[in-house]
Design a protein around this motif. Structure first.
Motif, PDB file in Angstrom:
ATOM      1  N   GLY A   1      39.597 131.502  89.111  1.00  0.00           N
ATOM      2  CA  GLY A   1      39.367 132.851  88.608  1.00  0.00           C
ATOM      3  C   GLY A   1      40.521 133.795  88.927  1.00  0.00           C
ATOM      4  N   ASP A   2      41.396 133.407  89.868  1.00  0.00           N
ATOM      5  CA  ASP A   2      42.522 134.279  90.237  1.00  0.00           C
ATOM      6  C   ASP A   2      43.530 134.438  89.098  1.00  0.00           C
ATOM      7  OD1 ASP A   2      41.527 134.792  92.735  1.00  0.00           O
ATOM      8  OD2 ASP A   2      42.822 133.363  93.797  1.00  0.00           O
ATOM      9  N   LEU A   3      43.742 133.374  88.333  1.00  0.00           N
ATOM     10  CA  LEU A   3      44.775 133.401  87.290  1.00  0.00           C
ATOM     11  C   LEU A   3      44.169 132.897  85.978  1.00  0.00           C
ATOM     12  CD1 LEU A   3      47.599 131.955  89.573  1.00  0.00           C
ATOM     13  CD2 LEU A   3      47.302 134.341  88.918  1.00  0.00           C
ATOM     14  N   PRO A   4      43.409 133.762  85.301  1.00  0.00           N
ATOM     15  CA  PRO A   4      42.593 133.331  84.160  1.00  0.00           C
ATOM     16  C   PRO A   4      43.378 132.720  82.993  1.00  0.00           C
ATOM     17  CG  PRO A   4      42.450 135.730  84.499  1.00  0.00           C
ATOM     18  CD  PRO A   4      43.171 135.161  85.674  1.00  0.00           C
ATOM     19  N   GLN A   5      44.567 133.255  82.694  1.00  0.00           N
ATOM     20  CA  GLN A   5      45.322 132.698  81.548  1.00  0.00           C
ATOM     21  C   GLN A   5      45.753 131.262  81.831  1.00  0.00           C
ATOM     22  OE1 GLN A   5      45.262 134.257  78.896  1.00  0.00           O
ATOM     23  NE2 GLN A   5      45.185 136.444  79.352  1.00  0.00           N
ATOM     24  N   ALA A   6      46.223 131.040  83.046  1.00  0.00           N
ATOM     25  CA  ALA A   6      46.678 129.694  83.416  1.00  0.00           C
ATOM     26  C   ALA A   6      45.494 128.719  83.447  1.00  0.00           C
ATOM     27  CB  ALA A   6      47.368 129.729  84.778  1.00  0.00           C
ATOM     28  N   GLU A   7      44.382 129.188  83.930  1.00  0.00           N
ATOM     29  CA  GLU A   7      43.201 128.318  84.018  1.00  0.00           C
ATOM     30  C   GLU A   7      42.673 127.989  82.620  1.00  0.00           C
ATOM     31  OE1 GLU A   7      40.575 130.170  86.951  1.00  0.00           O
ATOM     32  OE2 GLU A   7      42.295 130.425  88.283  1.00  0.00           O
ATOM     33  N   ALA A   8      42.723 128.973  81.722  1.00  0.00           N
ATOM     34  CA  ALA A   8      42.294 128.724  80.334  1.00  0.00           C
ATOM     35  C   ALA A   8      43.243 127.737  79.660  1.00  0.00           C
ATOM     36  CB  ALA A   8      42.251 130.030  79.547  1.00  0.00           C
ATOM     37  N   TYR A   9      44.536 127.902  79.907  1.00  0.00           N
ATOM     38  CA  TYR A   9      45.538 126.981  79.345  1.00  0.00           C
ATOM     39  C   TYR A   9      45.239 125.548  79.796  1.00  0.00           C
ATOM     40  CZ  TYR A   9      49.823 124.248  79.346  1.00  0.00           C
ATOM     41  OH  TYR A   9      50.711 123.219  79.205  1.00  0.00           O
ATOM     42  N   TYR A  10      44.954 125.397  81.085  1.00  0.00           N
ATOM     43  CA  TYR A  10      44.719 124.055  81.625  1.00  0.00           C
ATOM     44  C   TYR A  10      43.549 123.348  80.952  1.00  0.00           C
ATOM     45  CZ  TYR A  10      43.171 120.276  84.546  1.00  0.00           C
ATOM     46  OH  TYR A  10      42.761 119.046  84.958  1.00  0.00           O
ATOM     47  N   LYS A  11      42.544 124.092  80.540  1.00  0.00           N
ATOM     48  CA  LYS A  11      41.355 123.475  79.940  1.00  0.00           C
ATOM     49  C   LYS A  11      41.658 122.782  78.611  1.00  0.00           C
ATOM     50  CE  LYS A  11      37.617 125.996  82.106  1.00  0.00           C
ATOM     51  NZ  LYS A  11      38.269 127.053  82.937  1.00  0.00           N
ATOM     52  N   ASN A  12      42.720 123.207  77.920  1.00  0.00           N
ATOM     53  CA  ASN A  12      42.970 122.708  76.559  1.00  0.00           C
ATOM     54  C   ASN A  12      44.288 121.969  76.364  1.00  0.00           C
ATOM     55  OD1 ASN A  12      40.602 124.161  75.860  1.00  0.00           O
ATOM     56  ND2 ASN A  12      41.808 126.019  75.565  1.00  0.00           N
ATOM     57  N   CYS A  13      45.155 121.951  77.367  1.00  0.00           N
ATOM     58  CA  CYS A  13      46.521 121.481  77.116  1.00  0.00           C
ATOM     59  C   CYS A  13      46.653 119.963  77.148  1.00  0.00           C
ATOM     60  CB  CYS A  13      47.483 122.098  78.135  1.00  0.00           C
ATOM     61  SG  CYS A  13      47.209 121.560  79.832  1.00  0.00           S
ATOM     62  N   LEU A  14      47.508 119.462  76.293  1.00  0.00           N
ATOM     63  CA  LEU A  14      47.804 118.029  76.258  1.00  0.00           C
ATOM     64  C   LEU A  14      49.262 117.843  75.846  1.00  0.00           C
ATOM     65  CD1 LEU A  14      46.202 115.352  76.655  1.00  0.00           C
ATOM     66  CD2 LEU A  14      46.022 115.242  74.173  1.00  0.00           C
ATOM     67  N   SER A  15      50.016 117.077  76.643  1.00  0.00           N
ATOM     68  CA  SER A  15      51.427 116.816  76.319  1.00  0.00           C
ATOM     69  C   SER A  15      51.515 115.539  75.490  1.00  0.00           C
ATOM     70  CB  SER A  15      52.253 116.646  77.589  1.00  0.00           C
ATOM     71  OG  SER A  15      52.049 117.744  78.464  1.00  0.00           O
ATOM     72  N   LEU A  16      52.042 115.658  74.299  1.00  0.00           N
ATOM     73  CA  LEU A  16      52.143 114.507  73.388  1.00  0.00           C
ATOM     74  C   LEU A  16      53.380 113.672  73.716  1.00  0.00           C
ATOM     75  CD1 LEU A  16      51.285 116.237  69.980  1.00  0.00           C
ATOM     76  CD2 LEU A  16      49.750 115.262  71.710  1.00  0.00           C
ATOM     77  N   PRO A  17      53.371 112.406  73.328  1.00  0.00           N
ATOM     78  CA  PRO A  17      54.562 111.579  73.563  1.00  0.00           C
ATOM     79  C   PRO A  17      55.815 112.240  72.975  1.00  0.00           C
ATOM     80  CG  PRO A  17      52.734 110.204  72.885  1.00  0.00           C
ATOM     81  CD  PRO A  17      52.277 111.634  72.731  1.00  0.00           C
ATOM     82  N   LEU A  18      56.840 112.340  73.799  1.00  0.00           N
ATOM     83  CA  LEU A  18      58.092 112.961  73.345  1.00  0.00           C
ATOM     84  C   LEU A  18      59.234 112.475  74.221  1.00  0.00           C
ATOM     85  CD1 LEU A  18      59.509 115.010  71.505  1.00  0.00           C
ATOM     86  CD2 LEU A  18      59.039 116.757  73.187  1.00  0.00           C
ATOM     87  N   PHE A  19      60.092 111.661  73.628  1.00  0.00           N
ATOM     88  CA  PHE A  19      61.290 111.170  74.326  1.00  0.00           C
ATOM     89  C   PHE A  19      62.238 110.677  73.238  1.00  0.00           C
ATOM     90  CE2 PHE A  19      57.750 108.194  74.410  1.00  0.00           C
ATOM     91  CZ  PHE A  19      58.266 107.029  73.852  1.00  0.00           C
ATOM     92  N   PRO A  20      63.557 110.677  73.531  1.00  0.00           N
ATOM     93  CA  PRO A  20      64.522 110.424  72.459  1.00  0.00           C
ATOM     94  C   PRO A  20      64.339 109.094  71.732  1.00  0.00           C
ATOM     95  CG  PRO A  20      65.626 111.387  74.332  1.00  0.00           C
ATOM     96  CD  PRO A  20      64.215 111.119  74.771  1.00  0.00           C
ATOM     97  N   THR A  21      63.817 108.067  72.403  1.00  0.00           N
ATOM     98  CA  THR A  21      63.688 106.776  71.730  1.00  0.00           C
ATOM     99  C   THR A  21      62.323 106.602  71.065  1.00  0.00           C
ATOM    100  OG1 THR A  21      63.053 105.802  73.843  1.00  0.00           O
ATOM    101  CG2 THR A  21      65.364 105.559  73.169  1.00  0.00           C
ATOM    102  N   LEU A  22      61.501 107.639  71.027  1.00  0.00           N
ATOM    103  CA  LEU A  22      60.243 107.567  70.274  1.00  0.00           C
ATOM    104  C   LEU A  22      60.623 107.438  68.786  1.00  0.00           C
ATOM    105  CD1 LEU A  22      57.089 107.882  70.279  1.00  0.00           C
ATOM    106  CD2 LEU A  22      57.465 110.327  69.916  1.00  0.00           C
TER     107      LEU A  22
END
Ligand SMILES: *Cc1c(COP(=O)(O)O)cnc(C)c1O
Length: 398
Positions: free
Chosen positions: A359-380
């Motif tokens: 509850g201290d940092l609501p924007q960051a906590e909301a971001y965490y609930k939905n974020c996903l890092s997709l595969p990304l690297f030069p040889t993809l």
């Protein structure tokens, strides 16, 4: 439905070429394993890559952060501002020096530390409350350091830029110029990591860049136990050192408590070789990111995405989506290993023990609930990326 024949697609992966292997073997056959010519070459070439006057290599990115706070004179009990959407090491460096971490929320438009929130915090605190700021170019998106510098100067604070995600990234300054991360014009010190998942791999490895000669000298001393070999700086007398007219050639002095945070020549050889492909890798990362952006812009299951941002180095491509857990598991079942960056550092049990709460940092906590890092690297490959995109669409559009 398990499809065992599908190959695994990770979120990030290093790319070691035959040239990289040859460079390491050549270094192994040379006279040096540590502190040889590859170190100086790597430092010189990396400084040129990020347009910095000085670059000092170290054992890893965490050591780079640790030496940086020490070189800036961070004292026990002082306070440092940083973001909670980062790797723990960013905050931990402050704790290594016995100082306290003050986390500030993120701006949802960028997922970077909210400069307006820092401005408010400083305005509401007695001058001198905070010693410095460690900003993070999260995902490869450069923080506007010109704006941050104005603020830091007004409150007499230093800036360390954690650019571990961002070699080659830049922001556009007020005059419309591209300002490369690590060029030293705004941050006092900038740190990079050469962990295999980052843009440039050296095994373990790190770098600090700066425009300040005195900070560079201080960092070099702390990197090697606090020892100096510069006779002009010696504190003990020639007589105590056992010299005659002058200090004897063997003499060196440990003047403060430092560390062994050196990179080896082997690692520098690999880092140097990898650096040759860094610009090309960045072009590929940006092209892959543009494809994700085109595929996911305007989809009703996407709340936010990394988007098409000039100067972004795309260490990560982050989608903020509905039902993140469901998508993550669905992708895993199809051997696509997306990742989550990051669980907010202030909610790690260690930092909760320092008084931070949900509850201290609501924007960051909301971001965490939905974020996903997709595969990304030069040889993809284009076809593997297409598979990732198809899978995500098929999960939501049933
Ligand atoms: C990787 C990383 C570090 C630490 O680097 P190491 O080389 O693994 O010690 C620090 N900060 C950020 C943002 C990172 O991504």
């Amino acid at each position: 439905m398990t499809q065992v024949n599908e190959k695994i697609i990770p979120y990030g992966r290093q790319h070691i070429t035959d040239d990289d292997i040859a460079a390491v073997v050549k270094s192994l056959r040379s006279d040096y394993l540590t502190q040889g010519p590859e170190i100086a070459r790597f430092e010189h070439n990396f400084a040129a890559y990020v347009d910095a006057p000085f670059a000092l290599s170290v054992a890893n990115g965490t050591a780079a952060l640790h030496l940086s706070v020490l070189a800036l004179g961070l004292q026990p009990g002082q306070k440092v501002i940083t973001t909670t959407i980062t790797f723990s090491a960013t905050a931990n460096a402050v704790r290594y020096a016995g100082a306290d971490v003050h986390f500030v929320d993120i701006a949802p438009a960028t997922n970077l530390i909210d400069i307006a929130a820092i401005r408010q915090l400083l305005a509401d605190s007695p001058k001198g409350t905070y010693a410095g700021i460690i900003s993070v170019d999260f995902a490869g998106r450069a923080v506007n350091l010109q704006e941050l510098r104005l603020l830091a100067d007004a409150y007499d604070m230093w800036i360390i830029s954690d650019s571990c995600h961002a070699p080659g990234a830049y922001f556009i300054d007020e005059q419309g110029r591209e300002q490369l991360c690590g060029n030293g014009r705004f941050a006092d010190l900038t740190v990079f990591s050469f962990h295999p998942v980052k843009h440039i791999a050296s095994g373990e490895g790190g770098m600090v860049t700066t425009r300040h000669a005195h900070l560079y000298q201080q960092l070099s001393k702390l990197r090697t136990h606090g020892i100096t070999r510069a006779a002009d700086d010696f504190l003990n007398s020639v007589a105590l050192a056992g010299g005659g007219e002058d200090y004897p050639a063997w003499y060196m002095e440990m003047q403060e408590l430092g560390f062994n945070y050196r990179l080896t020549d082997l690692q520098a050889a690999l880092g140097n070789s990898q650096l040759q492909c860094a610009a090309q890798g960045l072009v590929r990362r940006r092209a892959l990111a543009a494809v994700y952006t085109a595929a996911f812009t305007g989809k009703d299951y996407v709340y936010n995405l990394s988007g098409d941002v000039g100067g972004h180095a795309y260490h990560l491509y982050v989608l903020e989506v509905k039902d993140r857990l469901g998508l993550y598991n669905y992708l895993r079942r199809h051997h696509v290993f997306a990742q989550v960056h990051y669980f907010p550092v202030h909610l790690m049990p260690y930092y909760q023990a320092q008084g931070w709460r949900e509850g201290d940092l609501p924007q960051a906590e909301a971001y965490y609930k939905n974020c996903l890092s997709l595969p990304l690297f030069p040889t993809l490959s284009d076809s593997d990326q297409e598979r990732v995109i198809q899978l995500i669409e098929s999960y939501y559009v049933k």
